[in-house]
Design an enzyme around this catalytic site. Structure first.
Site, PDB file in Angstrom:
ATOM      1  N   GLU A 156      -1.222   7.393   0.132  1.00  0.00           N
ATOM      2  CA  GLU A 156      -2.313   7.905  -0.723  1.00  0.00           C
ATOM      3  C   GLU A 156      -1.848   9.134  -1.519  1.00  0.00           C
ATOM      4  OE1 GLU A 156      -5.418   8.902   2.027  1.00  0.00           O
ATOM      5  OE2 GLU A 156      -4.035  10.014   3.291  1.00  0.00           O
ATOM      6  N   CYS A 207      13.510  10.300   7.292  1.00  0.00           N
ATOM      7  CA  CYS A 207      13.438   9.779   8.664  1.00  0.00           C
ATOM      8  C   CYS A 207      14.769   9.920   9.388  1.00  0.00           C
ATOM      9  CB  CYS A 207      12.975   8.333   8.652  1.00  0.00           C
ATOM     10  SG  CYS A 207      13.949   7.305   7.564  1.00  0.00           S
ATOM     11  N   GLU A 219       9.860  15.028  16.115  1.00  0.00           N
ATOM     12  CA  GLU A 219      10.237  14.971  14.703  1.00  0.00           C
ATOM     13  C   GLU A 219       9.392  15.984  13.924  1.00  0.00           C
ATOM     14  OE1 GLU A 219       9.123  11.449  12.361  1.00  0.00           O
ATOM     15  OE2 GLU A 219      11.145  11.501  11.516  1.00  0.00           O
ATOM     16  N   LYS A 259       0.844  -1.204   0.000  1.00  0.00           N
ATOM     17  CA  LYS A 259       0.000   0.000   0.000  1.00  0.00           C
ATOM     18  C   LYS A 259       0.876   1.250   0.000  1.00  0.00           C
ATOM     19  CE  LYS A 259      -1.881   2.928   2.834  1.00  0.00           C
ATOM     20  NZ  LYS A 259      -2.005   4.110   1.975  1.00  0.00           N
ATOM     21  N   THR A 287       1.748   6.253  13.775  1.00  0.00           N
ATOM     22  CA  THR A 287       1.085   5.263  12.914  1.00  0.00           C
ATOM     23  C   THR A 287       1.672   3.879  13.168  1.00  0.00           C
ATOM     24  OG1 THR A 287       0.827   7.005  11.272  1.00  0.00           O
ATOM     25  CG2 THR A 287       0.401   4.778  10.529  1.00  0.00           C
ATOM     26  N   GLY A 288       2.976   3.815  13.380  1.00  0.00           N
ATOM     27  CA  GLY A 288       3.632   2.535  13.671  1.00  0.00           C
ATOM     28  C   GLY A 288       3.025   1.863  14.894  1.00  0.00           C
ATOM     29  N   GLU A 318       9.852   0.774  10.523  1.00  0.00           N
ATOM     30  CA  GLU A 318      10.925   1.746  10.314  1.00  0.00           C
ATOM     31  C   GLU A 318      10.286   3.107  10.517  1.00  0.00           C
ATOM     32  OE1 GLU A 318      13.071   4.367   9.386  1.00  0.00           O
ATOM     33  OE2 GLU A 318      12.774   3.923   7.265  1.00  0.00           O
ATOM     34  N   GLY A 368       7.096   4.774   8.237  1.00  0.00           N
ATOM     35  CA  GLY A 368       6.289   5.980   8.398  1.00  0.00           C
ATOM     36  C   GLY A 368       6.456   6.548   9.790  1.00  0.00           C
ATOM     37  N   GLY A 369       5.456   7.281  10.229  1.00  0.00           N
ATOM     38  CA  GLY A 369       5.530   7.966  11.516  1.00  0.00           C
ATOM     39  C   GLY A 369       5.401   7.005  12.700  1.00  0.00           C
TER      40      GLY A 369
HETATM   41  P1  NDP Z   1       2.102   8.021   8.163  1.00  0.00           P
HETATM   42  O1  NDP Z   1       3.066   7.334   9.012  1.00  0.00           O
HETATM   43  O2  NDP Z   1       0.747   8.222   8.721  1.00  0.00           O
HETATM   44  O3  NDP Z   1       1.970   7.293   6.741  1.00  0.00           O
HETATM   45  C1  NDP Z   1       2.784   6.289   6.255  1.00  0.00           C
HETATM   46  C2  NDP Z   1       1.954   5.186   5.614  1.00  0.00           C
HETATM   47  O4  NDP Z   1       1.084   4.619   6.586  1.00  0.00           O
HETATM   48  C3  NDP Z   1       1.051   5.693   4.498  1.00  0.00           C
HETATM   49  O5  NDP Z   1       0.918   4.707   3.503  1.00  0.00           O
HETATM   50  C4  NDP Z   1      -0.259   5.871   5.231  1.00  0.00           C
HETATM   51  O6  NDP Z   1      -1.367   5.865   4.362  1.00  0.00           O
HETATM   52  C5  NDP Z   1      -0.270   4.669   6.135  1.00  0.00           C
HETATM   53  N1  NDP Z   1      -1.162   4.785   7.289  1.00  0.00           N
HETATM   54  C6  NDP Z   1      -1.633   5.906   7.886  1.00  0.00           C
HETATM   55  N2  NDP Z   1      -2.432   5.582   8.931  1.00  0.00           N
HETATM   56  C7  NDP Z   1      -2.492   4.236   8.982  1.00  0.00           C
HETATM   57  C8  NDP Z   1      -3.151   3.284   9.840  1.00  0.00           C
HETATM   58  N3  NDP Z   1      -3.910   3.684  10.856  1.00  0.00           N
HETATM   59  N4  NDP Z   1      -2.980   1.967   9.599  1.00  0.00           N
HETATM   60  C9  NDP Z   1      -2.185   1.548   8.588  1.00  0.00           C
HETATM   61  N5  NDP Z   1      -1.543   2.394   7.736  1.00  0.00           N
HETATM   62  C10 NDP Z   1      -1.677   3.717   7.934  1.00  0.00           C
HETATM   63  O7  NDP Z   1       2.734   9.379   7.716  1.00  0.00           O
HETATM   64  P2  NDP Z   1       2.064  10.793   7.513  1.00  0.00           P
HETATM   65  O8  NDP Z   1       2.093  11.091   6.101  1.00  0.00           O
HETATM   66  O9  NDP Z   1       0.743  10.937   8.196  1.00  0.00           O
HETATM   67  O10 NDP Z   1       3.127  11.676   8.282  1.00  0.00           O
HETATM   68  C11 NDP Z   1       3.035  11.800   9.686  1.00  0.00           C
HETATM   69  C12 NDP Z   1       4.430  11.907  10.263  1.00  0.00           C
HETATM   70  O11 NDP Z   1       5.097  10.659  10.134  1.00  0.00           O
HETATM   71  C13 NDP Z   1       5.339  12.895   9.547  1.00  0.00           C
HETATM   72  O12 NDP Z   1       5.142  14.180  10.003  1.00  0.00           O
HETATM   73  C14 NDP Z   1       6.676  12.352   9.895  1.00  0.00           C
HETATM   74  O13 NDP Z   1       7.035  12.806  11.164  1.00  0.00           O
HETATM   75  C15 NDP Z   1       6.476  10.854   9.941  1.00  0.00           C
HETATM   76  N6  NDP Z   1       6.887  10.156   8.719  1.00  0.00           N
HETATM   77  C16 NDP Z   1       8.005   9.394   8.789  1.00  0.00           C
HETATM   78  C17 NDP Z   1       8.449   8.737   7.665  1.00  0.00           C
HETATM   79  C18 NDP Z   1       9.666   7.905   7.704  1.00  0.00           C
HETATM   80  O14 NDP Z   1      10.283   7.677   6.670  1.00  0.00           O
HETATM   81  N7  NDP Z   1      10.045   7.372   8.849  1.00  0.00           N
HETATM   82  C19 NDP Z   1       7.775   8.856   6.381  1.00  0.00           C
HETATM   83  C20 NDP Z   1       6.557   9.636   6.419  1.00  0.00           C
HETATM   84  C21 NDP Z   1       6.170  10.267   7.567  1.00  0.00           C
HETATM   85  P3  NDP Z   1      -1.946   7.266   3.845  1.00  0.00           P
HETATM   86  O15 NDP Z   1      -0.883   7.863   3.006  1.00  0.00           O
HETATM   87  O16 NDP Z   1      -3.103   6.859   3.056  1.00  0.00           O
HETATM   88  O17 NDP Z   1      -2.274   8.049   5.058  1.00  0.00           O
END
Ligand code: NDP
Length: 514
Positions: free
Chosen positions: A201, A307, A408, A198, A255-256, A273, A251-252
């Site tokens: 979005e 990150c 962050e 996935k 969310t993790g 990660e 991701g964040g």
């Molecule tokens: P998220 O961590 O929310 O998004 C990363 C992925 O997780 C996307 O595919 C997202 O889908 C998906 N996701 C979101 N919510 C859920 C859920 N409840 N269950 C399963 N999957 C989910 O990143 P954001 O874009 O919201 O950014 C938030 C913060 O995260 C940033 O400000 C930054 O601090 C951090 N971040 C860290 C990253 C890294 O590389 N470590 C990368 C991106 C963000 P969708 O796009 O549809 O929301």
């Protein structure tokens, strides 16, 4: 002062860049079970170019039902299809070919990525090459798994083999869209798993283009599924599904945490990660120009949306008066603009919502009394009005308890802290809930090693910042995640370990009397 805006010299036509992505009624489709499909409820989402706010594409907005269909397809492909019994050398061949397709279409892909994500072409060109190399690295590794054999009491022979885990759910972010898809798909496929990927979005386009080659190269149906849609819907369904054997997420941290909770139902394997607030430590004896250069690169590459960004600059007090102004002067000269402009050195923030989030942090820094030494504003002019541009921002006179030092930000915002000696540098560096990365600049080899060994972080650099390689493990300590990606570690994370015991003298044990 915001910088003079550069003028894009060439603008892509989104419809041209999208012509190879399968569409129906102007909507890009998802790739599920070897077919290109619409969302089950016909839903779609508009994607905008972060550099000018224009709608560049409409993509299917998958539902929970679509995620379930993709999981079902991956399940069948693994448990009933040919993939479960595939030979490593055949999987390697497919992955090598996929890497070649990425290289052959690198220009098209990097333009598509810049259109969707906004980052400058020089960055997306690098990412595309890196993604191809990642597939190539794991194609090579596919045929090299090794087990163990043990000398155990006769008449037994014990050995250990690695096997794929099964169906892998893979949820990736927007900051390196194709590269993150490669980091997830390549090791999983090399090890013989099936995947439900996935993308974010916000940035699904290059993953969809990748799927066109997966289709052409005739990966068996259902081995790779690309399902689009919102994280809390599609991502959550993947993380919670009892038919998914492993979930891998980048991701964040927030969310993790929710993915980990969702995954608990069937105790699936998890790799995470997550974020960071990584220290970049500069000692007084560092090479001055190198330290200035990497302090900037550490935080402003990809507009800080990395990150592992070196978002906390720890400077030894004795050189702070000379070093920090030099960094500020250089930061002011960074050319912010459209990623398609060859002059651009730093692109936009991914979305208006994220821009506003970063601006919230800048306000909080000012309110908490840090000194805004440069930046803090949007880019002026037409480009700045239409796109999500922030200029490089640096805070000095910070305190460890400030929000901008602790959280962050994920944007082009550097916070400077100062330290007296090695001991204080290490203490400040580790004063964070995160543990992803860190750098040390010094010409004293022994000191560099002492400090690096004390850093509670998974990825570290001495006299450099950011370079990483597919061969080496990627991941963090503390709340920066669980497990490692890349390298042999990343491969192993997609395998189960099985011990096999063979009786070499086939006769009853006689434990119970007859
Ligand atoms: P998220 O961590 O929310 O998004 C990363 C992925 O997780 C996307 O595919 C997202 O889908 C998906 N996701 C979101 N919510 C859920 C859920 N409840 N269950 C399963 N999957 C989910 O990143 P954001 O874009 O919201 O950014 C938030 C913060 O995260 C940033 O400000 C930054 O601090 C951090 N971040 C860290 C990253 C890294 O590389 N470590 C990368 C991106 C963000 P969708 O796009 O549809 O929301």
């Amino acid at each position: 002062m915001a910088k003079v805006e550069p003028r894009p010299t060439w603008q892509p036509r989104p419809d041209e860049l999208l012509r190879n992505v399968p569409q129906k009624n102007g909507t890009c489709l998802m790739y599920v079970g070897g077919s290109w499909v619409e969302a089950s409820d016909g839903g779609r989402r508009e994607l905008r170019n972060p550099a000018n706010g224009e709608v560049i594409a409409r993509v299917a907005e998958g539902t929970a039902q679509d995620a379930e269909r993709a999981i079902q397809a991956a399940h069948e492909a693994f448990y009933e299809g040919p993939w479960g019994d595939s030979l490593a050398q055949d999987r390697a061949k497919l992955l090598f070919r996929l890497a070649d397709r990425i290289d052959e279409h690198a220009t098209e892909l990097s333009r598509l990525e810049t259109l969707n994500n906004g980052k400058p072409l020089r960055e997306t060109e690098f990412d595309m090459a890196d993604a191809a190399n990642c597939f190539r690295y794991y194609a090579g590794l596919a045929t090299k798994p090794h087990g163990q054999t043990f000398e155990v009491p006769a008449p037994s022979q014990t050995f250990v083999v690695r096997e794929p885990i099964g169906v892998c759910g893979q949820i990736i972010p927007w900051n390196y869209p194709l590269l993150m898809a490669a980091w997830k798909l390549a090791p999983a496929l090399a090890a013989g798993n099936t995947c439900v990927l996935k993308p974010s979005e916000l940035t699904p386009l290059t993953a969809l283009r990748l799927a066109t080659w997966i289709d052409e190269l005739e990966f068996p149906k259902g081995v790779v599924n690309i399902v689009l849609g919102a994280g809390p819907v599609v991502g959550h369904t993947i993380a919670a599904s009892h038919m998914v054997d492993k979930v891998a997420f980048t991701g964040g941290t927030k969310t993790g945490r929710s993915i980990m909770q969702a995954a608990v139902g069937n105790l699936k394997k998890i790799s995470l990660e997550l974020g960071g607030k990584s220290p970049n430590i500069i000692f007084a004896d560092a090479d001055f120009e190198t330290a200035v250069d990497y302090a900037l690169f550490g935080i402003f590459a990809n507009a800080g949306q990395v990150c592992s960004a070196g978002s906390r600059l720890l400077v030894q007090e004795s050189i702070a008066d000379r070093l920090v102004p030099a960094i500020i002067e250089r930061a002011k000269k960074i050319r912010v603009g459209d990623g398609f402009d060859p002059q651009t050195e730093m692109g936009p923030i991914i979305s208006r919502a994220h821009l506003e989030k970063v601006e919230g942090y800048i306000r909080s820094g000012v309110e908490e009394g840090a000194r805004l030494a440069c930046g803090g504003t949007r880019l002026s002019g037409e480009l700045g009005e239409r796109g999500n541009f922030l200029v490089p921002t640096i805070f000095t006179e910070t305190k460890p308890e400030m929000k901008i030092v602790r959280e962050e930000i994920f944007g082009p915002v550097l916070v400077v802290q100062t330290f007296k000696d090695e001991q204080e540098a290490v203490r400040l560096a580790n004063d964070t809930i995160y543990g992803l990365a860190g750098g040390v600049f010094t010409n004293d080899v022994a000191k560099a090693h002492r400090v690096i060994r004390k850093l509670r972080a998974g990825i570290t650099w001495i006299n450099t910042y950011h370079p990483t390689y597919n061969e080496a493990p990627w991941g963090g300590y503390k709340q920066s995640g669980m497990g490692r990606e890349l390298g042999t570690y990343g491969y192993e994370a997609y395998t189960e370990v099985k011990q096999i015991n063979v009786n070499l003298a086939v006769q009853p044990s006689g434990w119970f009397s007859a």
